[in-house]
Design a protein around this motif. Structure first.
Motif, mmCIF file in Angstrom:
data_model
loop_
_atom_site.group_PDB
_atom_site.id
_atom_site.type_symbol
_atom_site.label_atom_id
_atom_site.label_comp_id
_atom_site.label_asym_id
_atom_site.label_seq_id
_atom_site.Cartn_x
_atom_site.Cartn_y
_atom_site.Cartn_z
ATOM 1 N N LEU A 1 1.617 6.948 -6.946
ATOM 2 C CA LEU A 1 0.642 7.996 -7.261
ATOM 3 C C LEU A 1 1.204 9.390 -6.966
ATOM 4 O O LEU A 1 1.028 10.320 -7.759
ATOM 5 N N LYS A 2 1.877 9.531 -5.845
ATOM 6 C CA LYS A 2 2.432 10.838 -5.465
ATOM 7 C C LYS A 2 3.596 11.234 -6.372
ATOM 8 O O LYS A 2 3.658 12.350 -6.880
ATOM 9 N N CYS B 1 -8.269 1.393 -5.341
ATOM 10 C CA CYS B 1 -7.931 2.792 -5.545
ATOM 11 C C CYS B 1 -9.067 3.376 -6.375
ATOM 12 O O CYS B 1 -9.355 2.890 -7.469
ATOM 13 N N ASP C 1 0.821 -1.209 0.000
ATOM 14 C CA ASP C 1 0.000 0.000 0.000
ATOM 15 C C ASP C 1 0.860 1.267 0.000
ATOM 16 O O ASP C 1 0.545 2.252 -0.662
ATOM 17 N N ALA C 2 1.970 1.257 0.706
ATOM 18 C CA ALA C 2 2.870 2.422 0.730
ATOM 19 C C ALA C 2 3.509 2.631 -0.644
ATOM 20 O O ALA C 2 3.677 3.770 -1.093
ATOM 21 N N ARG D 1 0.877 4.191 -2.943
ATOM 22 C CA ARG D 1 0.722 5.616 -2.637
ATOM 23 C C ARG D 1 1.922 6.410 -3.152
ATOM 24 O O ARG D 1 1.773 7.517 -3.666
ATOM 25 N N GLU E 1 -2.582 13.067 -4.052
ATOM 26 C CA GLU E 1 -2.651 12.776 -2.623
ATOM 27 C C GLU E 1 -3.630 11.624 -2.408
ATOM 28 O O GLU E 1 -4.653 11.546 -3.091
ATOM 29 N N THR E 2 -3.316 10.741 -1.475
ATOM 30 C CA THR E 2 -4.207 9.617 -1.182
ATOM 31 C C THR E 2 -4.697 9.693 0.252
ATOM 32 O O THR E 2 -4.021 10.229 1.121
ATOM 33 N N ASP E 3 -5.874 9.131 0.468
ATOM 34 C CA ASP E 3 -6.463 9.084 1.806
ATOM 35 C C ASP E 3 -6.902 7.652 2.063
ATOM 36 O O ASP E 3 -7.798 7.148 1.400
ATOM 37 N N ILE E 4 -6.226 7.000 3.007
ATOM 38 C CA ILE E 4 -6.610 5.634 3.356
ATOM 39 C C ILE E 4 -7.155 5.564 4.781
ATOM 40 O O ILE E 4 -7.333 4.489 5.331
ATOM 41 N N THR F 1 -0.643 0.961 -9.784
ATOM 42 C CA THR F 1 -1.389 0.978 -8.525
ATOM 43 C C THR F 1 -2.390 -0.162 -8.474
ATOM 44 O O THR F 1 -2.499 -0.862 -7.466
#
Length: 186
Positions: A120-121, A172, A113-114, A117, A127-130, A155
């Motif tokens: 994507l960044k 995602c 998951d990291a 993210r 920006e991601t919100d988990i 992703t």
């Protein structure tokens, strides 16, 4: 923005589409142009459009948000009179528009998951919100070689092996609220 045009008075319909299978929002806008504004604008399918949604109900308060989209195509353009034309525009989230131009071919070390993210960044500035997930299953950090995929494909590929502690799959996806005030996020 080099040139800005206000097309508020020409918009007849605005539809947003959120899809769990796609990590971006799409939209379609139908506009009626009876004074030749769209000829002056010269839409080619690469412009950005800023959509401001504001409440007119006083009981709701000062509610509103801004969404930035990229126009990717004119689905339909019909003449409906001597001077009137209807434009049907197809739009997509900016990060999905940029995704088509970027390929990831490198290695990452970390949790799945990291790593997703970070992709994507680093490649789409998203920006991601988990926080809504609770805790994603902690797996031991591992090295992943990404084989020349777009960031969104990467992703999706990475998250296909991720799950929450309760065993639920991790996806995602984006809603229109992830773009509040023009910030692009998923």
């Amino acid at each position: 923005f080099d040139d800005e045009y206000n097309i508020t008075n020409y918009v007849g319909e605005l539809s947003f589409f959120e899809d769990l299978e796609r990590p971006y929002v799409t939209a379609q806008i139908v506009c009626m142009d009876d004074i030749g504004v769209f000829d002056e604008i010269g839409i080619r399918g690469s412009e950005q459009i800023r959509i401001e949604v504001r409440s007119v109900e006083e009981s709701v308060g000062d509610f509103g948000f801004v969404i930035i989209m990229n126009i990717v195509s004119i689905i339909q353009n019909n003449k409906v009179g001597d001077r009137s034309e209807i434009y049907h525009l197809n739009c997509i989230s900016p990060h999905a528009y940029r995704d088509a131009m970027v390929k990831v071919s490198r290695s990452y070390t970390g949790n799945v998951d990291a790593t997703a993210r970070a992709v994507l960044k680093n490649h789409l500035d998203v920006e991601t919100d988990i926080s809504y997930l609770g805790i994603v299953q902690n797996t031991a950090p591992r090295k992943v070689l990404i084989p020349y995929l777009s960031p969104l494909e990467t992703t999706d590929w990475l998250l296909s092996s991720a799950s929450t502690i309760s065993g639920s799959p991790v996806y995602c996806w984006q809603t229109i609220y992830d773009q509040v005030d023009g910030r692009d996020g998923v």
